[in-house]
Design an enzyme around this catalytic site. Structure first.
Site, PDB file in Angstrom:
ATOM      1  CB  SER A 171      40.206  51.192  31.832  1.00 50.00           C
ATOM      2  OG  SER A 171      39.685  49.773  31.248  1.00 50.00           O
ATOM      3  CB  THR A 191      47.102  41.577  36.457  1.00 53.67           C
ATOM      4  OG1 THR A 191      47.815  42.805  36.875  1.00 53.67           O
ATOM      5  CG2 THR A 191      48.310  40.532  36.111  1.00 53.67           C
ATOM      6  CG  ASP A 233      38.726  48.979  27.871  1.00 62.43           C
ATOM      7  OD1 ASP A 233      39.984  48.543  27.928  1.00 62.43           O
ATOM      8  OD2 ASP A 233      38.158  49.301  28.798  1.00 62.43           O
ATOM      9  CD  GLU A 234      37.202  45.479  30.500  1.00 58.72           C
ATOM     10  OE1 GLU A 234      37.886  44.336  30.446  1.00 58.72           O
ATOM     11  OE2 GLU A 234      37.057  46.148  31.224  1.00 58.72           O
ATOM     12  CB  ALA A 235      40.451  43.278  23.660  1.00 61.30           C
ATOM     13  N   GLY A 273      45.756  49.423  35.043  1.00 60.99           N
ATOM     14  CA  GLY A 273      45.584  50.597  34.324  1.00 60.99           C
ATOM     15  C   GLY A 273      45.346  50.509  32.835  1.00 60.99           C
TER      16      GLY A 273
END
EC number: 2.7.1.21
Length: 215
Positions: A16, A10, A86-88, A14
């Site tokens: 990132s 969610t 990140d933020e895939a 943690g």
């Protein structure tokens, strides 16, 4: 063997921070990484953690070919020993396929980080494709907590503290913010009831629910 690994969880668990830790550990050993991100809270071309850590990254565009980008970087004499995305969840499914090709054709590890479902509890297309293609799916063990203290499993979008279930799938915001559009992590029960921390506090203070005492 190189792998495509999807680290999921969610908001506020943690992801990132772990991405930055992986980058730090590998760069400290002399390895060079390529970092992709999309719509990070710190702004364009940044990978950031709520702990205050931040590093530069490549901001992914809608139609960008990530495999071609890595190949072009390498063909021009650049170096990449691994890839972080990140933020895939915000990547298109075809871009997830391109990351899988980076693993298979270029023999590079790819570490993807993202949330699995949106504020409506629906799979993000990018996350769905990662679940379908990843060599490993790792659920982060740092548990975010709902306001009630239970393990948070759902991401809620809020407007003025009120949970909403309609709107565009991607609206950039952050958790525990007082701005017009924010996000809050909730357990399934309170997500189903659309009960955020502000609405729970308001209900507790309402005269309608205060205990009655006899004179």
């Amino acid at each position: 063997m190189p792998e495509l690994v999807f680290f999921s969880g969610t908001m506020d668990c943690g992801k990132s921070t772990l991405a930055l830790q992986i980058e730090h550990n590998r760069s400290a050993r002399g390895l060079a990484g390529m970092i992709f991100t999309r719509d990070d809270r710190a702004g364009e071309g940044k990978l950031s953690s709520r702990l205050g850590l931040v590093t530069d990254a490549v901001e992914v565009e809608d139609e960008q070919d990530l495999y071609a980008y890595v190949v072009d970087h390498l063909s021009q004499g650049g170096r990449a020993d691994y890839v972080i995305a990140d933020e895939a969840q915000f990547l298109a499914p075809v871009q997830i396929d391109q990351l899988a090709r980076v693993v298979d054709d270029l023999s590079l590890d790819v570490y993807a980080f993202g949330i699995t479902t949106d504020f409506r509890s629906k799979l993000f297309p990018g996350s769905q494709r990662l679940v379908e293609l990843a060599d490993r799916v790792e659920v982060l063990q740092v548990e975010a907590l709902c306001w009630c203290g239970a393990r948070a499993t759902h991401n809620a979008r809020t407007i003025g503290g009120e949970m909403v279930v309609e709107g565009a799938q991607v609206v950039v915001g952050d958790v525990n913010q007082a701005e017009a559009v924010g996000y809050e992590v909730l357990c399934r029960r309170h997500h189903r009831r659309r009960m955020t921390a502000p609405t729970a506090r308001a209900a507790a203070l309402s005269p309608d629910v205060l205990p009655m005492t006899s004179a």
